[in-house]
Write an enzyme that holds these catalytic residues in place. Structure first.
Site, PDB file in Angstrom:
ATOM      1  N   ASP A  36       0.865  -1.174   0.000  1.00 40.61           N
ATOM      2  CA  ASP A  36       0.000   0.000   0.000  1.00 40.61           C
ATOM      3  C   ASP A  36       0.906   1.229   0.000  1.00 40.61           C
ATOM      4  O   ASP A  36       2.091   1.147   0.341  1.00 40.61           O
ATOM      5  CB  ASP A  36      -0.900   0.016   1.247  1.00 40.61           C
ATOM      6  CG  ASP A  36      -2.170   0.843   1.062  1.00 40.61           C
ATOM      7  OD1 ASP A  36      -3.264   0.250   0.987  1.00 40.61           O
ATOM      8  OD2 ASP A  36      -2.067   2.092   0.988  1.00 40.61           O
ATOM      9  N   ARG A  38       0.444   3.585   2.012  1.00 41.10           N
ATOM     10  CA  ARG A  38       0.566   3.959   3.437  1.00 41.10           C
ATOM     11  C   ARG A  38       0.663   2.691   4.268  1.00 41.10           C
ATOM     12  O   ARG A  38       0.101   1.652   3.920  1.00 41.10           O
ATOM     13  CB  ARG A  38      -0.618   4.820   3.882  1.00 41.10           C
ATOM     14  CG  ARG A  38      -1.906   4.051   3.869  1.00 41.10           C
ATOM     15  CD  ARG A  38      -3.140   4.927   3.944  1.00 41.10           C
ATOM     16  NE  ARG A  38      -4.304   4.128   3.596  1.00 41.10           N
ATOM     17  CZ  ARG A  38      -5.211   3.680   4.454  1.00 41.10           C
ATOM     18  NH1 ARG A  38      -5.129   3.960   5.724  1.00 41.10           N
ATOM     19  NH2 ARG A  38      -6.239   2.955   4.051  1.00 41.10           N
ATOM     20  N   ASP A  51       3.816   2.663  -4.231  1.00 38.14           N
ATOM     21  CA  ASP A  51       2.915   3.531  -4.980  1.00 38.14           C
ATOM     22  C   ASP A  51       2.771   2.863  -6.339  1.00 38.14           C
ATOM     23  O   ASP A  51       3.752   2.724  -7.067  1.00 38.14           O
ATOM     24  CB  ASP A  51       3.523   4.936  -5.109  1.00 38.14           C
ATOM     25  CG  ASP A  51       2.601   5.877  -5.880  1.00 38.14           C
ATOM     26  OD1 ASP A  51       1.697   5.385  -6.590  1.00 38.14           O
ATOM     27  OD2 ASP A  51       2.798   7.103  -5.775  1.00 38.14           O
ATOM     28  N   ILE A  52       1.549   2.458  -6.685  1.00 32.74           N
ATOM     29  CA  ILE A  52       1.341   1.692  -7.924  1.00 32.74           C
ATOM     30  C   ILE A  52       1.748   2.491  -9.167  1.00 32.74           C
ATOM     31  O   ILE A  52       1.998   1.921 -10.230  1.00 32.74           O
ATOM     32  CB  ILE A  52      -0.125   1.201  -8.023  1.00 32.74           C
ATOM     33  CG1 ILE A  52      -0.340   0.302  -9.249  1.00 32.74           C
ATOM     34  CG2 ILE A  52      -1.109   2.344  -8.049  1.00 32.74           C
ATOM     35  CD1 ILE A  52       0.543  -0.880  -9.350  1.00 32.74           C
ATOM     36  N   TYR A 141     -15.091   8.237 -12.042  1.00 38.85           N
ATOM     37  CA  TYR A 141     -14.846   6.896 -11.496  1.00 38.85           C
ATOM     38  C   TYR A 141     -15.440   5.833 -12.432  1.00 38.85           C
ATOM     39  O   TYR A 141     -14.761   4.870 -12.817  1.00 38.85           O
ATOM     40  CB  TYR A 141     -15.485   6.827 -10.113  1.00 38.85           C
ATOM     41  CG  TYR A 141     -15.409   5.489  -9.424  1.00 38.85           C
ATOM     42  CD1 TYR A 141     -14.206   4.956  -8.984  1.00 38.85           C
ATOM     43  CD2 TYR A 141     -16.580   4.761  -9.168  1.00 38.85           C
ATOM     44  CE1 TYR A 141     -14.154   3.736  -8.316  1.00 38.85           C
ATOM     45  CE2 TYR A 141     -16.537   3.546  -8.498  1.00 38.85           C
ATOM     46  CZ  TYR A 141     -15.319   3.037  -8.082  1.00 38.85           C
ATOM     47  OH  TYR A 141     -15.284   1.837  -7.414  1.00 38.85           O
ATOM     48  N   LYS A 145     -13.597   2.968 -14.687  1.00 40.66           N
ATOM     49  CA  LYS A 145     -13.893   1.543 -14.525  1.00 40.66           C
ATOM     50  C   LYS A 145     -14.331   0.940 -15.871  1.00 40.66           C
ATOM     51  O   LYS A 145     -13.951  -0.184 -16.208  1.00 40.66           O
ATOM     52  CB  LYS A 145     -14.983   1.325 -13.470  1.00 40.66           C
ATOM     53  CG  LYS A 145     -14.525   1.599 -12.051  1.00 40.66           C
ATOM     54  CD  LYS A 145     -13.448   0.617 -11.585  1.00 40.66           C
ATOM     55  CE  LYS A 145     -13.036   0.836 -10.154  1.00 40.66           C
ATOM     56  NZ  LYS A 145     -11.899   0.025  -9.736  1.00 40.66           N
TER      57      LYS A 145
END
Ligand code: NAD
Ligand code: SER
Length: 310
Positions: A36, A38, A51-52, A141, A145
């Site tokens: 993650d 965080r 961080d992706i 969003y 998606k």
């Protein structure tokens, strides 16, 4: 054959925390690597900060742990995404590209990437929404998606990538907090009912939306990922249905346990998002292809939520 090694990206969010717990039971604690952007105080290990959007770090982690499967959960949800549409598009799309490309190159073997009922829009039939129908989402969003679904199917057809997805409804659980969606009220309401016996809802009384208890959602996710590849005939994302209700109905269900619970309504910008989404979902294909069956109805979920939050 070597054991599957799983990487969860966005493991500290609402779904990730519960998914990690369950995947660890399936694959063994050391075979599920959480990651993650965080870190939690009581972070479960193995864990990697990631961080992706940092594709080099992603490659390092996959190589270090010899990862075979990735569950990509990092994203901005509907309400947060509307506040920062450019970043929402960057995170939601580039994260997916990084993982799809790794599978295309043969570095990982299987991907889970969740879609959402947000892929539907105001022109979609809203009741018992079919798997294949008009899809004109009007939130950033939902647009991300839907684009993600198209890319996933494209990577499967063109490059043979084994990517699997579910259009989750609003998810409700007691073990983790929701992360900025339009359906979050259906989690907050239980906490406020126990604490203050009242709740001010940001959606109107009659706003019916498709929802699902988290345990059902996690079971659907793992069942889909464990299904033989030939049974997974849809490579965009599957409709799955759990429960449909509106705020008035969830309040009535809570009153069976807390008779003096009261609800008031102060709809905000999330009302328009909710109004663009279906009220109920037709999940025939998920039932036929890989045996999907929900276990929780509204009252059963309410009882479990109140008992555990208490
Ligand atoms: P969440 O916001 O609770 O969790 C997302 C996690 O990703 C957080 O822990 C966050 O720290 C992490 N993250 C954010 N940016 C990151 C980055 N750049 N790199 C790595 N990690 C990052 O979200 P969630 O509810 O757990 O949702 C997970 C996925 O499921 C999302 O794709 C979401 O769209 C989808 N989904 C959720 C619901 C729902 O009701 N929760 C419904 C439909 C679809
Ligand atoms: N629960 C999610 C949201 O409200 C649906 O994808 O954003």
């Amino acid at each position: 054959m070597a054991a599957d090694k799983v990487l969860i990206i966005g493991s500290n969010g609402q779904i990730g925390l519960e998914l990690a717990e369950n995947l660890r039971k399936v694959y063994g604690e050391n075979n599920v690597v959480c990651s993650d952007v965080r870190m939690l105080e009581n972070q479960i290990a193995p864990f990697e900060l990631l961080d992706i959007l940092d594709v080099q770090r992603l490659h390092e982690i996959v190589k270090k742990h010899q990862i075979t499967q990735v569950y990509l959960l990092a994203a901005l949800l509907s309400a947060t995404a509307e506040k920062n549409p450019k970043f929402a598009w960057e995170l939601n799309m580039n994260g997916l590209f990084h993982v799809l490309d790794m599978a295309k190159e043969g570095i990982i073997k299987k991907i889970y990437w969740p879609s959402s009922i947000a892929v539907f829009g105001p022109t979609t039939p809203r009741v018992h929404t079919p798997q294949y129908t008009i899809m004109e989402p009007n939130t950033i969003y939902g647009i991300s998606k839907q684009a993600g679904e198209r890319y996933s199917e494209y990577y499967h057809q063109k490059y043979g990538v084994d990517v699997r997805s579910i259009r989750y409804p609003g998810l409700i659980g007691w073990k983790s907090a929701p992360g900025g969606g339009t359906t979050d009220y259906a989690v907050h309401i239980y906490h406020e009912a126990l604490k203050h016996q009242k709740y001010e809802c940001f959606l109107s009384a009659e706003t019916t939306l498709p929802m699902m208890y988290m345990e059902d959602a996690i079971r659907a996710t793992i069942d889909l990922m464990e299904a033989p590849a030939e049974k997974v005939k849809i490579r965009s994302a599957y409709n799955v249905a759990g429960i449909s209700f509106n705020p008035e109905e969830i309040a009535a269900s809570i009153r069976k346990h807390i008779p003096n619970f009261s609800i008031s309504y102060q709809p905000d910008f999330r009302q328009a998002i909710a109004d663009s989404w279906p009220q109920s979902i037709d999940d025939t294909r998920a039932r036929e292809d890989w045996g999907w069956q929900p276990k929780y109805d509204l009252d059963k979920m309410t009882a479990v939520m109140l008992e555990n939050i208490k």
